[in-house]
Design a protein around this motif. Structure first.
Motif, PDB file in Angstrom:
ATOM      1  N   THR A  56       9.041   3.237  25.994  1.00 38.20           N
ATOM      2  CA  THR A  56       9.292   2.662  24.649  1.00 38.20           C
ATOM      3  C   THR A  56       8.702   3.508  23.751  1.00 38.20           C
ATOM      4  OG1 THR A  56       9.218   0.436  25.913  1.00 38.20           O
ATOM      5  CG2 THR A  56       8.739   0.421  23.482  1.00 38.20           C
ATOM      6  N   CYS A  57       9.199   3.493  22.427  1.00 32.93           N
ATOM      7  CA  CYS A  57       8.566   4.000  21.156  1.00 32.93           C
ATOM      8  C   CYS A  57       8.186   2.787  20.192  1.00 32.93           C
ATOM      9  CB  CYS A  57       9.535   5.026  20.589  1.00 32.93           C
ATOM     10  SG  CYS A  57      10.265   6.268  21.385  1.00 32.93           S
ATOM     11  N   LEU A  58       6.957   3.137  19.892  1.00 38.40           N
ATOM     12  CA  LEU A  58       6.227   2.217  18.875  1.00 38.40           C
ATOM     13  C   LEU A  58       6.013   2.628  17.550  1.00 38.40           C
ATOM     14  CD1 LEU A  58       4.858  -0.733  18.834  1.00 38.40           C
ATOM     15  CD2 LEU A  58       2.762   0.421  19.813  1.00 38.40           C
ATOM     16  N   LYS A  59       5.947   1.947  16.482  1.00 36.72           N
ATOM     17  CA  LYS A  59       5.388   2.165  15.103  1.00 36.72           C
ATOM     18  C   LYS A  59       4.737   1.220  14.699  1.00 36.72           C
ATOM     19  CE  LYS A  59       7.113   3.471  10.330  1.00 36.72           C
ATOM     20  NZ  LYS A  59       8.219   3.721   9.787  1.00 36.72           N
ATOM     21  N   VAL A  60       3.621   1.420  14.420  1.00 37.91           N
ATOM     22  CA  VAL A  60       2.407   0.587  13.834  1.00 37.91           C
ATOM     23  C   VAL A  60       2.154   0.791  12.234  1.00 37.91           C
ATOM     24  CG1 VAL A  60       0.164  -0.438  14.123  1.00 37.91           C
ATOM     25  CG2 VAL A  60       1.522   0.417  16.189  1.00 37.91           C
ATOM     26  N   GLY A  61       2.216  -0.047  11.377  1.00 34.12           N
ATOM     27  CA  GLY A  61       1.859   0.212  10.231  1.00 34.12           C
ATOM     28  C   GLY A  61       1.345  -0.940   9.373  1.00 34.12           C
ATOM     29  N   GLY A  62       1.267  -0.900   8.150  1.00 35.54           N
ATOM     30  CA  GLY A  62       0.894  -2.138   7.287  1.00 35.54           C
ATOM     31  C   GLY A  62       0.722  -1.898   5.795  1.00 35.54           C
ATOM     32  N   ARG A  63       0.214  -2.802   5.286  1.00 34.53           N
ATOM     33  CA  ARG A  63       0.515  -2.765   3.798  1.00 34.53           C
ATOM     34  C   ARG A  63      -0.774  -3.636   3.007  1.00 34.53           C
ATOM     35  NH1 ARG A  63       5.833  -4.769   2.060  1.00 34.53           N
ATOM     36  NH2 ARG A  63       6.317  -2.755   2.578  1.00 34.53           N
ATOM     37  N   VAL A  64      -1.196  -3.149   2.049  1.00 26.96           N
ATOM     38  CA  VAL A  64      -2.454  -3.831   1.382  1.00 26.96           C
ATOM     39  C   VAL A  64      -1.829  -3.919  -0.029  1.00 26.96           C
ATOM     40  CG1 VAL A  64      -4.721  -3.996   0.555  1.00 26.96           C
ATOM     41  CG2 VAL A  64      -4.286  -3.148   2.667  1.00 26.96           C
ATOM     42  N   ARG A  65      -1.811  -5.264  -0.551  1.00 25.63           N
ATOM     43  CA  ARG A  65      -1.328  -5.504  -2.007  1.00 25.63           C
ATOM     44  C   ARG A  65      -2.269  -6.141  -2.820  1.00 25.63           C
ATOM     45  NH1 ARG A  65       4.596  -8.261  -2.599  1.00 25.63           N
ATOM     46  NH2 ARG A  65       5.126  -6.109  -1.744  1.00 25.63           N
ATOM     47  N   ILE A  66      -2.611  -5.913  -3.786  1.00 28.53           N
ATOM     48  CA  ILE A  66      -3.574  -6.607  -4.913  1.00 28.53           C
ATOM     49  C   ILE A  66      -2.756  -6.887  -6.053  1.00 28.53           C
ATOM     50  CG2 ILE A  66      -5.848  -6.899  -6.020  1.00 28.53           C
ATOM     51  CD1 ILE A  66      -5.916  -6.379  -2.894  1.00 28.53           C
ATOM     52  N   ASP A  67      -2.605  -8.027  -6.480  1.00 33.43           N
ATOM     53  CA  ASP A  67      -2.007  -8.516  -7.500  1.00 33.43           C
ATOM     54  C   ASP A  67      -2.993  -9.481  -8.574  1.00 33.43           C
ATOM     55  OD1 ASP A  67       1.540  -8.850  -7.652  1.00 33.43           O
ATOM     56  OD2 ASP A  67       0.342  -7.622  -6.204  1.00 33.43           O
ATOM     57  N   GLU A 108      -4.724 -20.012 -16.164  1.00 31.23           N
ATOM     58  CA  GLU A 108      -3.906 -19.071 -16.825  1.00 31.23           C
ATOM     59  C   GLU A 108      -4.103 -17.653 -16.070  1.00 31.23           C
ATOM     60  OE1 GLU A 108      -4.144 -20.090 -21.584  1.00 31.23           O
ATOM     61  OE2 GLU A 108      -5.573 -18.538 -21.010  1.00 31.23           O
ATOM     62  N   LEU A 109      -4.649 -17.617 -15.138  1.00 36.15           N
ATOM     63  CA  LEU A 109      -4.720 -16.180 -14.160  1.00 36.15           C
ATOM     64  C   LEU A 109      -4.375 -16.628 -13.025  1.00 36.15           C
ATOM     65  CD1 LEU A 109      -8.400 -15.186 -15.405  1.00 36.15           C
ATOM     66  CD2 LEU A 109      -6.318 -14.323 -16.107  1.00 36.15           C
ATOM     67  N   GLY A 110      -4.060 -15.638 -12.217  1.00 35.32           N
ATOM     68  CA  GLY A 110      -3.596 -15.615 -10.745  1.00 35.32           C
ATOM     69  C   GLY A 110      -4.242 -14.434 -10.128  1.00 35.32           C
ATOM     70  N   TRP A 111      -4.480 -14.502  -8.897  1.00 33.21           N
ATOM     71  CA  TRP A 111      -5.379 -13.550  -8.162  1.00 33.21           C
ATOM     72  C   TRP A 111      -4.571 -13.475  -6.919  1.00 33.21           C
ATOM     73  CZ3 TRP A 111      -8.458  -9.679 -10.066  1.00 33.21           C
ATOM     74  CH2 TRP A 111      -8.957 -10.028 -11.229  1.00 33.21           C
ATOM     75  N   TYR A 112      -4.225 -12.393  -6.378  1.00 36.50           N
ATOM     76  CA  TYR A 112      -3.549 -12.563  -5.011  1.00 36.50           C
ATOM     77  C   TYR A 112      -3.968 -11.068  -4.156  1.00 36.50           C
ATOM     78  CZ  TYR A 112       0.176 -13.404  -1.849  1.00 36.50           C
ATOM     79  OH  TYR A 112       1.111 -13.566  -0.786  1.00 36.50           O
ATOM     80  N   ALA A 113      -4.532 -11.510  -2.989  1.00 37.48           N
ATOM     81  CA  ALA A 113      -4.504 -10.349  -2.143  1.00 37.48           C
ATOM     82  C   ALA A 113      -3.909 -10.370  -0.788  1.00 37.48           C
ATOM     83  CB  ALA A 113      -6.009 -10.045  -1.705  1.00 37.48           C
ATOM     84  N   ARG A 114      -3.091  -9.403  -0.311  1.00 39.76           N
ATOM     85  CA  ARG A 114      -2.173  -9.490   0.838  1.00 39.76           C
ATOM     86  C   ARG A 114      -2.363  -8.358   1.841  1.00 39.76           C
ATOM     87  NH1 ARG A 114       4.231  -9.676  -0.030  1.00 39.76           N
ATOM     88  NH2 ARG A 114       3.487 -11.985  -0.824  1.00 39.76           N
ATOM     89  N   GLY A 115      -2.370  -8.728   3.115  1.00 40.19           N
ATOM     90  CA  GLY A 115      -2.490  -7.626   4.153  1.00 40.19           C
ATOM     91  C   GLY A 115      -1.366  -7.824   5.195  1.00 40.19           C
ATOM     92  N   LEU A 116      -0.764  -7.036   5.508  1.00 39.21           N
ATOM     93  CA  LEU A 116       0.406  -7.117   6.514  1.00 39.21           C
ATOM     94  C   LEU A 116      -0.039  -6.017   7.368  1.00 39.21           C
ATOM     95  CD1 LEU A 116       1.687  -7.818   3.589  1.00 39.21           C
ATOM     96  CD2 LEU A 116       3.919  -7.202   4.811  1.00 39.21           C
ATOM     97  N   LEU A 117       0.403  -6.390   8.772  1.00 41.40           N
ATOM     98  CA  LEU A 117       0.400  -5.646   9.986  1.00 41.40           C
ATOM     99  C   LEU A 117       1.725  -5.843  10.663  1.00 41.40           C
ATOM    100  CD1 LEU A 117      -0.973  -3.946  12.167  1.00 41.40           C
ATOM    101  CD2 LEU A 117      -1.623  -6.091  13.365  1.00 41.40           C
ATOM    102  N   MET A 118       2.469  -4.535  10.773  1.00 35.51           N
ATOM    103  CA  MET A 118       3.930  -4.234  11.106  1.00 35.51           C
ATOM    104  C   MET A 118       4.054  -3.496  12.302  1.00 35.51           C
ATOM    105  SD  MET A 118       5.557  -3.732   7.224  1.00 35.51           S
ATOM    106  CE  MET A 118       4.305  -2.567   6.850  1.00 35.51           C
TER     107      MET A 118
END
Length: 505
Positions: A56-67, A108-118
């Motif tokens: 099996t071949c495996l790819k592990v990644g992720g993403r961090v997004r701040i809005d 009037e303000l929005g804050w968003y922090a997102r972390g992804l594990l892929m």
């Protein structure tokens, strides 16, 4: 003496033999298992590695997004009953309602922090590649990112409390052309190019499905799928006009809107050197229970099941523009549907739906695909109407340099409920026809690969007319103190500034 010499020689030989064995034990054995080092697996693209001891071949990644973004607040519209105070209840069900909210009471303000594990695991078989993919998301949000107000109607004030939400964006197995699990819808075509939502259907969290894709050659493919409607925004697909004895419809509320069949989705797609194009369609079932007091009395609370078929068609094209710059493209999309708001208009791209993230008035209670109403003063029978939607969208992407790009995006939507629904007072569940459009533009700098810093400015506007009643008949006079129960024309717009920092690894 000879005997002593013999014992000495025997003892010495034994010690030499034991010492030799001990030294041999310290040396590497030729029969020891070789060490398995992680090896690159280039059969599926960059980032894949062989899992030691497996095929099996495996790819592990992720993403961090701040809005973070800013949207100025707006005062809402207020309607009053004839000669009475402002409405205070929820729309529908015969209860008058208030839509007024002071702009001082909303965020009037929005804050968003997102972390992804892929994670993506692939194994070759006699039937082709077996792929198993999972994308998990943790999101922390506050202010407008959590609950943005519907400025103008159904206002949700004071959304400052923060929340952390775990979400499964994708979880599927692909084998021999089949997809089982949560993956992108087979109807959608537009990419997520801009930060803010647009009025064109998207499925940011995927949709649970069983689908099959056939590769026909020359870059042409065809897919057919059963998709779970429970994953969509408008899961309550039907509602009724509220009870009003003065109304010609004399409508009552339905009890439930059960989901009984999945949506049937199909597409035909071509991907070639010049770009890509796709035709897609969906057929679904809208359900409700017709439940007047008289009917409920003889049916244990639920009336007969009402079903109608909703549908939508879409067409999209993406054309590459290398003559301008490498990576440039233009994308166009058009969709039309009846009783299928999720597939045509309501579900926005990225984090929020178009109703909340654009933060403008309008789209009054366009929260259902089907409306049930009574026929006759005593409600002996029911009538049914499904909302119609036309949607147009386009995206232009331009690379100023290899590390600096811009996206310009626009959408137009026209929502048209049935004639009875449009002429019914909004306090009794009536929906108005509405026209909306939005424009978003951003500039994104990538100092290194897969690291983006961007800023975006967007504007959205809605136009609609709300029906009212005076003495039981629809009116079309402006809302004033002298005519408080009236038809109100609303043209509301607002802008948003947004910044995003994102790193994918």
């Amino acid at each position: 003496m000879t005997a002593i010499k013999s014992v000495f020689l025997a003892t010495s030989s034994t010690m030499l033999l034991v010492g030799g064995i001990a030294q041999a034990a310290d040396l590497p054995s030729r029969k020891a298992a070789p060490v398995e080092y992680v090896r690159v697996c280039d059969a599926y693209g960059a980032g894949f590695y062989w899992v030691p001891g497996t095929d099996t071949c495996l790819k592990v990644g992720g993403r961090v997004r701040i809005d973070t973004w800013y949207t100025p607040s707006r005062n809402a519209v207020q309607l009053r009953s004839a000669g009475g105070p402002a409405y205070t209840g929820a729309p529908g069900g015969g209860t008058a309602s208030s839509t007024f909210s002071n702009s001082h009471g909303v965020d009037e303000l929005g804050w968003y922090a997102r972390g992804l594990l892929m994670m993506d695991a692939r194994t070759q078989s006699a039937w082709g590649t077996v792929q198993t993919a999972v994308t998990l998301r943790l999101a922390a949000q506050t202010g407008l990112a959590q609950t943005a107000p519907f400025v103008g109607y159904n206002v949700t004030p004071l959304a400052m409390a923060g929340a952390t939400t775990p979400i499964i964006e994708a979880a599927y197995i692909r084998f021999a052309g089949f997809t089982f699990g949560q993956a992108a819808s087979n109807f959608a075509f537009l990419p997520s190019a801009t930060y803010h939502s647009l009025w064109a259907a998207g499925f940011p969290n995927g949709i649970r499905q069983v689908s099959y894709t056939a590769l026909l050659g020359a870059g042409i493919s065809a897919s057919i799928a059963l998709e779970n409607r429970g994953d969509l925004t408008t899961t309550g697909t039907a509602n009724a006009l509220g009870f009003n004895p003065l109304s010609p419809t004399a409508a009552t509320a339905t009890a439930t809107s059960p989901q009984r069949l999945p949506a049937l989705v199909g597409n035909l797609r071509v991907d070639q050197a010049w770009g890509s194009a796709m035709l897609s369609g969906v057929v679904l079932q809208n359900t409700a229970n017709f439940a007047t007091p008289a009917v409920q009395a003889v049916t244990n609370g639920l009336g007969p099941l009402v079903t109608r078929t909703g549908w939508a068609v879409g067409a999209g094209v993406r054309i590459l523009l290398p003559m301008l710059a490498t990576g440039d493209s233009v994308v166009g999309w058009v969709a039309y549907g009846v009783g299928s708001l999720d597939y045509t208009a309501i579900a926005g791209l990225n984090s929020n739906t178009s109703l909340t993230s654009n933060y403008v008035g309008g789209f009054l209670r366009v929260d259902r695909n089907m409306t049930v109403y009574c026929v006759g003063a005593g409600c002996p029978a029911f009538g049914v109407e499904q909302a119609k939607v036309l949607n147009l969208a386009g995206i232009f992407t331009h690379y100023w340099t290899p590390s600096l790009r811009s996206n310009l995006q626009g959408t137009y939507v026209r929502l048209t409920p049935g004639a009875v629904t449009r002429s019914t007072d909004w306090t009794n569940g009536g929906l108005s026809a509405a026209t909306g459009w939005s424009v978003q533009g951003n500039v994104i700098w990538s100092p290194v690969r897969n690291f983006d810093i961007g800023a975006e400015l967007s504007y959205a506007r809605v136009n609609q007319t709300l029906a009212g009643f005076a003495g039981g008949l629809p009116t079309a006079v402006p809302c004033t103190a002298a005519a408080p129960m009236c038809a109100a024309s609303v043209s509301s717009g607002n802008w948003t500034g947004r910044v995003r920092v994102e790193r994918t690894f």
